[in-house]
Design a protein around this motif. Structure first.
Motif, PDB file in Angstrom:
ATOM      1  N   ASP A  22       0.856  -1.181   0.000  1.00  0.00           N
ATOM      2  CA  ASP A  22       0.000   0.000   0.000  1.00  0.00           C
ATOM      3  C   ASP A  22       0.897   1.238   0.000  1.00  0.00           C
ATOM      4  O   ASP A  22       1.644   1.481   0.947  1.00  0.00           O
ATOM      5  N   ARG A  23       0.846   2.035  -1.060  1.00  0.00           N
ATOM      6  CA  ARG A  23       1.750   3.182  -1.205  1.00  0.00           C
ATOM      7  C   ARG A  23       1.545   4.218  -0.100  1.00  0.00           C
ATOM      8  O   ARG A  23       2.501   4.847   0.353  1.00  0.00           O
ATOM      9  N   ASN A  24       0.285   4.437   0.309  1.00  0.00           N
ATOM     10  CA  ASN A  24       0.021   5.402   1.388  1.00  0.00           C
ATOM     11  C   ASN A  24       0.685   4.956   2.686  1.00  0.00           C
ATOM     12  O   ASN A  24       1.300   5.751   3.400  1.00  0.00           O
ATOM     13  N   ALA A  25       0.576   3.668   2.993  1.00  0.00           N
ATOM     14  CA  ALA A  25       1.182   3.138   4.216  1.00  0.00           C
ATOM     15  C   ALA A  25       2.707   3.232   4.133  1.00  0.00           C
ATOM     16  O   ALA A  25       3.373   3.558   5.124  1.00  0.00           O
ATOM     17  N   GLU A  26       3.269   2.964   2.968  1.00  0.00           N
ATOM     18  CA  GLU A  26       4.715   3.048   2.800  1.00  0.00           C
ATOM     19  C   GLU A  26       5.206   4.480   3.007  1.00  0.00           C
ATOM     20  O   GLU A  26       6.255   4.709   3.629  1.00  0.00           O
ATOM     21  N   CYS A  27       4.458   5.447   2.508  1.00  0.00           N
ATOM     22  CA  CYS A  27       4.819   6.862   2.695  1.00  0.00           C
ATOM     23  C   CYS A  27       4.782   7.230   4.168  1.00  0.00           C
ATOM     24  O   CYS A  27       5.658   7.946   4.676  1.00  0.00           O
ATOM     25  N   LYS A  46      29.462  10.082   3.615  1.00  0.00           N
ATOM     26  CA  LYS A  46      30.411  11.195   3.526  1.00  0.00           C
ATOM     27  C   LYS A  46      29.740  12.482   3.043  1.00  0.00           C
ATOM     28  O   LYS A  46      30.375  13.517   2.975  1.00  0.00           O
ATOM     29  N   SER A  47      28.445  12.398   2.679  1.00  0.00           N
ATOM     30  CA  SER A  47      27.735  13.575   2.189  1.00  0.00           C
ATOM     31  C   SER A  47      26.228  13.385   2.365  1.00  0.00           C
ATOM     32  O   SER A  47      25.751  12.266   2.560  1.00  0.00           O
ATOM     33  N   ARG A  48      25.493  14.492   2.273  1.00  0.00           N
ATOM     34  CA  ARG A  48      24.028  14.426   2.353  1.00  0.00           C
ATOM     35  C   ARG A  48      23.464  13.595   1.199  1.00  0.00           C
ATOM     36  O   ARG A  48      22.524  12.814   1.391  1.00  0.00           O
ATOM     37  N   GLN A  49      24.024  13.760   0.032  1.00  0.00           N
ATOM     38  CA  GLN A  49      23.559  13.022  -1.142  1.00  0.00           C
ATOM     39  C   GLN A  49      23.721  11.516  -0.934  1.00  0.00           C
ATOM     40  O   GLN A  49      22.828  10.734  -1.258  1.00  0.00           O
ATOM     41  N   GLU A  50      24.854  11.126  -0.384  1.00  0.00           N
ATOM     42  CA  GLU A  50      25.094   9.711  -0.129  1.00  0.00           C
ATOM     43  C   GLU A  50      24.148   9.194   0.957  1.00  0.00           C
ATOM     44  O   GLU A  50      23.657   8.062   0.862  1.00  0.00           O
ATOM     45  N   ALA A  51      23.888  10.022   1.969  1.00  0.00           N
ATOM     46  CA  ALA A  51      22.961   9.626   3.033  1.00  0.00           C
ATOM     47  C   ALA A  51      21.561   9.380   2.477  1.00  0.00           C
ATOM     48  O   ALA A  51      20.874   8.430   2.862  1.00  0.00           O
ATOM     49  N   GLU A  52      21.137  10.232   1.560  1.00  0.00           N
ATOM     50  CA  GLU A  52      19.820  10.072   0.940  1.00  0.00           C
ATOM     51  C   GLU A  52      19.762   8.794   0.105  1.00  0.00           C
ATOM     52  O   GLU A  52      18.729   8.118   0.067  1.00  0.00           O
ATOM     53  N   GLU A  53      20.882   8.459  -0.534  1.00  0.00           N
ATOM     54  CA  GLU A  53      20.939   7.215  -1.312  1.00  0.00           C
ATOM     55  C   GLU A  53      20.805   6.004  -0.389  1.00  0.00           C
ATOM     56  O   GLU A  53      20.084   5.047  -0.694  1.00  0.00           O
ATOM     57  N   ILE A  54      21.498   6.056   0.749  1.00  0.00           N
ATOM     58  CA  ILE A  54      21.402   4.979   1.729  1.00  0.00           C
ATOM     59  C   ILE A  54      19.970   4.835   2.233  1.00  0.00           C
ATOM     60  O   ILE A  54      19.435   3.730   2.336  1.00  0.00           O
ATOM     61  N   PHE A  55      19.343   5.971   2.539  1.00  0.00           N
ATOM     62  CA  PHE A  55      17.968   5.968   3.048  1.00  0.00           C
ATOM     63  C   PHE A  55      17.007   5.363   2.021  1.00  0.00           C
ATOM     64  O   PHE A  55      16.205   4.477   2.351  1.00  0.00           O
ATOM     65  N   CYS A  56      17.080   5.842   0.796  1.00  0.00           N
ATOM     66  CA  CYS A  56      16.159   5.364  -0.252  1.00  0.00           C
ATOM     67  C   CYS A  56      16.361   3.882  -0.542  1.00  0.00           C
ATOM     68  O   CYS A  56      15.389   3.118  -0.617  1.00  0.00           O
ATOM     69  N   ASN A  57      17.623   3.468  -0.693  1.00  0.00           N
ATOM     70  CA  ASN A  57      17.895   2.052  -0.942  1.00  0.00           C
ATOM     71  C   ASN A  57      17.442   1.192   0.228  1.00  0.00           C
ATOM     72  O   ASN A  57      16.915   0.082   0.041  1.00  0.00           O
ATOM     73  N   GLY A  58      17.642   1.717   1.434  1.00  0.00           N
ATOM     74  CA  GLY A  58      17.246   0.980   2.623  1.00  0.00           C
ATOM     75  C   GLY A  58      15.750   0.747   2.681  1.00  0.00           C
ATOM     76  O   GLY A  58      15.295  -0.363   2.984  1.00  0.00           O
ATOM     77  N   PHE A  59      14.966   1.777   2.365  1.00  0.00           N
ATOM     78  CA  PHE A  59      13.520   1.620   2.452  1.00  0.00           C
ATOM     79  C   PHE A  59      12.960   0.800   1.294  1.00  0.00           C
ATOM     80  O   PHE A  59      11.919   0.153   1.448  1.00  0.00           O
ATOM     81  N   VAL A  60      13.641   0.801   0.181  1.00  0.00           N
ATOM     82  CA  VAL A  60      13.231  -0.115  -0.903  1.00  0.00           C
ATOM     83  C   VAL A  60      13.360  -1.555  -0.401  1.00  0.00           C
ATOM     84  O   VAL A  60      12.452  -2.383  -0.584  1.00  0.00           O
ATOM     85  N   ASP A  61      14.483  -1.854   0.269  1.00  0.00           N
ATOM     86  CA  ASP A  61      14.685  -3.198   0.817  1.00  0.00           C
ATOM     87  C   ASP A  61      13.699  -3.488   1.943  1.00  0.00           C
ATOM     88  O   ASP A  61      13.227  -4.621   2.088  1.00  0.00           O
ATOM     89  N   ILE A  62      13.393  -2.482   2.743  1.00  0.00           N
ATOM     90  CA  ILE A  62      12.445  -2.653   3.848  1.00  0.00           C
ATOM     91  C   ILE A  62      11.075  -3.060   3.323  1.00  0.00           C
ATOM     92  O   ILE A  62      10.448  -4.002   3.823  1.00  0.00           O
ATOM     93  N   PHE A  63      10.601  -2.372   2.301  1.00  0.00           N
ATOM     94  CA  PHE A  63       9.288  -2.694   1.743  1.00  0.00           C
ATOM     95  C   PHE A  63       9.302  -4.037   1.009  1.00  0.00           C
ATOM     96  O   PHE A  63       8.314  -4.758   1.020  1.00  0.00           O
ATOM     97  N   THR A  64      10.433  -4.357   0.391  1.00  0.00           N
ATOM     98  CA  THR A  64      10.551  -5.626  -0.326  1.00  0.00           C
ATOM     99  C   THR A  64      10.615  -6.809   0.637  1.00  0.00           C
ATOM    100  O   THR A  64      10.051  -7.879   0.365  1.00  0.00           O
ATOM    101  N   ASP A  65      11.310  -6.597   1.779  1.00  0.00           N
ATOM    102  CA  ASP A  65      11.576  -7.703   2.704  1.00  0.00           C
ATOM    103  C   ASP A  65      10.776  -7.608   3.995  1.00  0.00           C
ATOM    104  O   ASP A  65      11.197  -8.158   5.026  1.00  0.00           O
ATOM    105  N   MET A  66       9.630  -6.933   3.979  1.00  0.00           N
ATOM    106  CA  MET A  66       8.836  -6.776   5.194  1.00  0.00           C
ATOM    107  C   MET A  66       8.480  -8.128   5.827  1.00  0.00           C
ATOM    108  O   MET A  66       8.363  -8.249   7.046  1.00  0.00           O
ATOM    109  N   LYS A  67       8.327  -9.141   4.982  1.00  0.00           N
ATOM    110  CA  LYS A  67       8.007 -10.472   5.511  1.00  0.00           C
ATOM    111  C   LYS A  67       9.128 -10.989   6.403  1.00  0.00           C
ATOM    112  O   LYS A  67       8.891 -11.797   7.310  1.00  0.00           O
TER     113      LYS A  67
END
Length: 203
Positions: A22-27, A46-67
């Motif tokens: 559910d996209r609303n729940a994910e948001c 080492k930078s804000r840009q890299e931190a945002e990449e870590i965050f986005c990649n992390g939550f993609v994995d979180i939603f994929t692997d919620m089980k």
């Protein structure tokens, strides 16, 4: 209105909706944990840009692997406390940071700290004459963070994993694909370099 309503739902219902993608729940889940998890991302980057990449990649994995989160709790021993959603999300975010570290391994494992021979004359001797208490009296939290950020990525990662996130050297060695002795050595060097960086800032 629906997004506003879902924000106040019970955690179990939020997890259930995320399992159904559910996209609303994910948001909502991203918004709820943005502050804490972005803080972790910034530590390991080492930078804000890299931190945002870590965050986005992390939550993609979180939603994929919620089980996986559900499975961890269903397989735990009867006397073991359940894994909290926040604890699991934090683990996934750190995993995302480690994955990026491996991706950029060639660049990251080149030390960015200044060698002793490049410092001020007699700097090594000067550091021995300043006690930890004297050093603490001269610094603030922001200086400490700056000193840690100046470490090479390999030293900084081991330092945060061990000192802040409570990972034992055995686990760190598995995550970073290094030996336990290397992990312990990197931690000692990280502490030495943090102290040296702080001293250079206040000299």
């Amino acid at each position: 209105k629906f997004a506003h309503f879902i924000y106040f739902m019970e955690e179990a219902e939020l997890i259930h909706r995320c399992l159904k993608h559910d996209r609303n729940a994910e948001c909502v889940l991203c918004e709820q944990y943005f502050g804490k998890m972005m803080g972790i991302c910034l530590r390991y980057s080492k930078s804000r840009q890299e931190a945002e990449e870590i965050f986005c990649n992390g939550f993609v994995d979180i939603f994929t692997d919620m089980k996986e989160f559900m499975n961890e709790n269903s397989k735990r021993k009867k006397d073991a406390p359940p894994v909290s959603l926040e604890e699991w999300i934090k683990k996934m975010i750190i995993k995302s940071a480690i994955n990026l570290l491996h991706k950029n391994k060639k660049e990251y494992f080149v030390s960015s700290t200044v060698s002793v021979r490049d410092t001020k004359p007699h700097f090594a001797e000067t550091t021995e004459n300043i006690s930890d208490k004297q050093l603490t009296d001269k610094i603030d939290f922001q200086l400490v963070l700056k000193a840690i950020q100046q470490l090479s990525p390999s030293y900084r990662t081991v330092y945060y994993l061990y000192e802040l996130d409570g990972y034992p050297h055995k686990k760190i060695s598995a995550l970073l694909d290094i030996s336990e002795d290397t992990s312990k050595d990197n931690l000692l060097k990280a502490k030495y370099n943090i102290r040296r960086n702080l001293l250079q800032m206040i000299q």
